[in-house]
Design an enzyme around this catalytic site. Structure first.
Site, short mmCIF file in Angstrom:
data_model
loop_
_atom_site.label_atom_id
_atom_site.label_comp_id
_atom_site.label_asym_id
_atom_site.label_seq_id
_atom_site.Cartn_x
_atom_site.Cartn_y
_atom_site.Cartn_z
CD GLU A 1 39.68 37.51 46.17
OE1 GLU A 1 40.74 37.55 46.25
OE2 GLU A 1 39.28 36.69 45.00
CB SER A 2 38.79 40.22 40.72
OG SER A 2 38.27 40.75 39.33
CB SER A 3 34.64 42.17 40.20
OG SER A 3 32.89 43.00 40.15
N GLY B 1 37.81 44.31 44.47
CA GLY B 1 39.02 45.53 45.04
C GLY B 1 37.96 46.98 44.10
CG HIS C 1 42.84 39.19 37.55
ND1 HIS C 1 43.00 40.66 38.05
CD2 HIS C 1 41.82 38.80 38.23
CE1 HIS C 1 41.91 40.86 38.11
NE2 HIS C 1 41.70 40.20 38.52
#
Length: 451
Positions: A151-153, A155, A293
């Site tokens: 997820e996020s970084s 991802g 987010h």
């Protein structure tokens, strides 16, 4: 360093805001479970001093699959373990989850340096690969069944690992990420504002060439399948990145940029599938309407859909199965009343009898068919309806979208055209209760098992 600090602070603020908006608290510790998260030290080459945590369920299969699960900025392996559903799904399906942590603790993954963006170039990816090798060697895991999500970084790093090590990973699911190489700055853990803001747009060929020429030059073997997720209201990593990821991976995997199909498997989830010539989905995208987010959201089917796409549930696409379609809430079966062959007859639930009028086949064309009196009919959304209360009927098979159904790993059966769930009206448990389409709500009257 200022930019990296800003990203971490921004992501933490978003997470806290989401928790407040949803009435949730961020998990501080793993929930009680039969198995526990275990830290591993001295797991191999580790240039950035990453930490490794592994979750091995008590029900682990022989020669299990591996899922590498990557946290976002301001996170950690233990945090991702406690704040997502991947460990619970590992309990259910018997695979191992590796939860790494960055160093320094809470930092973002290095997805911006030349070292990280090249196979065996150094930095975080090398340590992550050591974790996978360790898990294969010490837990008997299957090197032909390795997958990655984040997820996020995390991802972003999912995209990097798929590009750097295409021979290692079979598939991946990136939540709220950006394309491989989009965050490049030439510095370790650098901040790329234009990419984060969704301002970097390349052609599919340009994105694909970055993967082919920079990540693992000269590689010509098979590539991993890719699933990407993004909220349309994401103000931390702009939603435009979803389209750029789709361009990159459709080009790398050699499929059309025009989706083979689109549907809404859950309300406000817009899914697009990009298939190869044999009909196998190579790239799958999820646009979550109104979401910020915050993906994947614990307690929703998001992680389950990712696990299913990657094949970690052991089922792959649920097609080719024939048997009774059991209504879980009622303990009864989907039934063609009196074995009728009359088009337009609304279907019902009835005590399971083993009769041919209760034997359904989910075909490779995504139809649900029943054969009675020598005639094969298709389950059909009456009048091509897409509204709550649309009758589930039988009709002559015609290949249209209102006769296509997804039998999902979360137990729902959803209409491809409408995205609505197959539903026992009013949650009835009585023989003869009619079956219709309704917005998916997680109720037991929308849970089905086939076979």
């Amino acid at each position: 360093m200022l930019r990296s600090w800003y990203l971490k602070s921004r992501l933490l603020a978003v997470l806290l805001a989401v928790g407040a908006a949803l009435g949730l608290s961020l998990p501080a510790a793993p929930p009680a479970a039969a198995a526990s998260l275990t830290q591993i030290t001295n797991f191999g080459t580790n240039p950035t001093a990453l930490q490794m945590y592994v979750y091995v369920p008590n029900s682990v299969k022989a020669k299990p699959s591996i899922l590498l699960a990557l946290h976002g900025c301001q996170g950690s392996g233990p945090y991702l373990y406690s704040s997502t559903d991947f460990a619970a799904l590992a309990d259910q399906y018997g695979f191992i989850v590796v939860y790494p942590s960055t160093n320094p603790g809470g930092s973002c993954w290095d997805v911006s340096s030349s070292q990280a963006l090249t196979r065996n170039g150094g930095s975080d990816p090398v340590g992550l690969m050591s974790m996978i090798t360790y898990t294969e060697q010490h837990y008997g895991a299957n090197p032909a069944a390795v997958y990655v999500t984040g997820e996020s970084s995390g991802g972003m790093m999912t995209n990097v690992m798929l590009a750097d090590y295409p021979d290692v990973f079979k598939a991946g699911a990136a939540f709220m990420g950006v394309p491989y190489h989009c965050f490049y700055t030439g510095t370790v853990r650098g901040w790329n504002g234009p990419c984060a803001g969704g301002q970097v747009s390349l052609t599919a060929q340009q994105w694909g060439d970055l993967v082919r020429n920079d990540a693992d030059p000269g590689y010509t073997g098979p590539r991993p399948r890719v699933q990407v997720w993004h909220g349309t209201a994401d103000t931390t990593l702009n939603y435009n990145n979803l389209g750029e990821e789709a361009k990159q991976w459709t080009n790398v995997l050699g499929v059309s940029q025009t989706p083979s199909s689109t549907d809404t498997p859950v309300v406000n989830w817009n899914r697009a599938r990009y298939n190869n010539s044999s009909g196998s989905t190579q790239v799958e995208t999820y646009s979550i309407v109104g979401a910020g987010h915050q993906l994947p959201v614990k307690g929703t089917p998001m992680a389950a859909y990712a696990v299913h796409f990657m094949g970690l549930d052991g089922s792959g696409p649920v097609t080719g199965t024939t048997g009774a379609l059991h209504a879980v809430g009622a303990g009864k079966c989907l039934d063609d009343p009196n074995s009728t062959t009359t088009p337009g007859t609304q279907q019902q639930i009835y005590s399971c009898s083993g009769g041919s009028n209760q034997s359904w086949t989910h075909t490779s064309a995504n139809e649900l068919t029943v054969t009675v009196g020598g005639s094969t009919l298709c389950l059909d959304a009456g009048d091509r309806g897409t509204a709550n209360g649309t009758k589930a009927i039988v009709w002559s098979c015609n290949g249209q979208a209102n006769q296509q159904w997804n039998v999902n790993p979360n137990g729902t059966v959803t209409g491809v055209q409408s995205g609505l769930c197959l539903d026992v009206t009013a949650a009835s448990t009585a023989n003869g209760a009619p079956v219709e389409l309704w917005s998916c709500n997680g109720g037991s009257n929308q849970q089905w098992t086939l076979g």
